[in-house]
Design a protein around this motif. Sequence first.
Motif: not given
Length: 186
Positions: A72-89, A114-124
């Motif tokens: 799915l990541a390879h097929e995507a034009d865009v990836i937006i991923a979210e991750a919580p932050v625990y213990y500063n990472c 294809p080359k893609k734009r990637v958005g990252i959301f970090l919650t802490c």
Amino acid sequence: MKNILLLTTTPTAGGNGDALIAAAKEEAEKNGAEIHLVNIREKQIGFCRACYGCAETGVCVQKDDFMDILHLAHEADVIIAEAPVYYNCMAAQMMTVINRLCCTFACKSYQIGPKKRVGIFLTCSGSDPEEMKRHVRNIVTLPSVSRTISDYRTEVFTNCNSTSTCQDTPEYLERAKAVARWALEA
């Protein structure tokens, strides 16, 4: 029509990460994107074993859900991923997904999408946003990862002291939507 992969690694269903991804999804739908939503908490993904069984074929020897997500990541034009932050990472759920990208550099003939734009959301709750952005930059600028990224944007959402902080903070939801607009404009 852009193909967008939304990836959440929060273990908390209905929490902060899900609220941000839902806001990005809403914006992507308004812009006519084809959407694939993957909640890692619903998948079976083992840790990379560093066995390099993938070195010849680019396919991990583990029989779990990772290769489907990678497709799915390879097929995507865009990836937006979210991750919580625990213990500063970034939490282990996201790091497990990242570590499983071993197949993309271990196999010399590996073909990426294809080359893609990637958005990252970090919650802490209290980590320094600039330090968290540095962690992301250290990952996305690795040669094995950067060769498939045209641009990236990291948003750090602080003071997430309850599971509803992001849902209850209109500014946070708007920032998530802005990342979706940015990612889809290219």
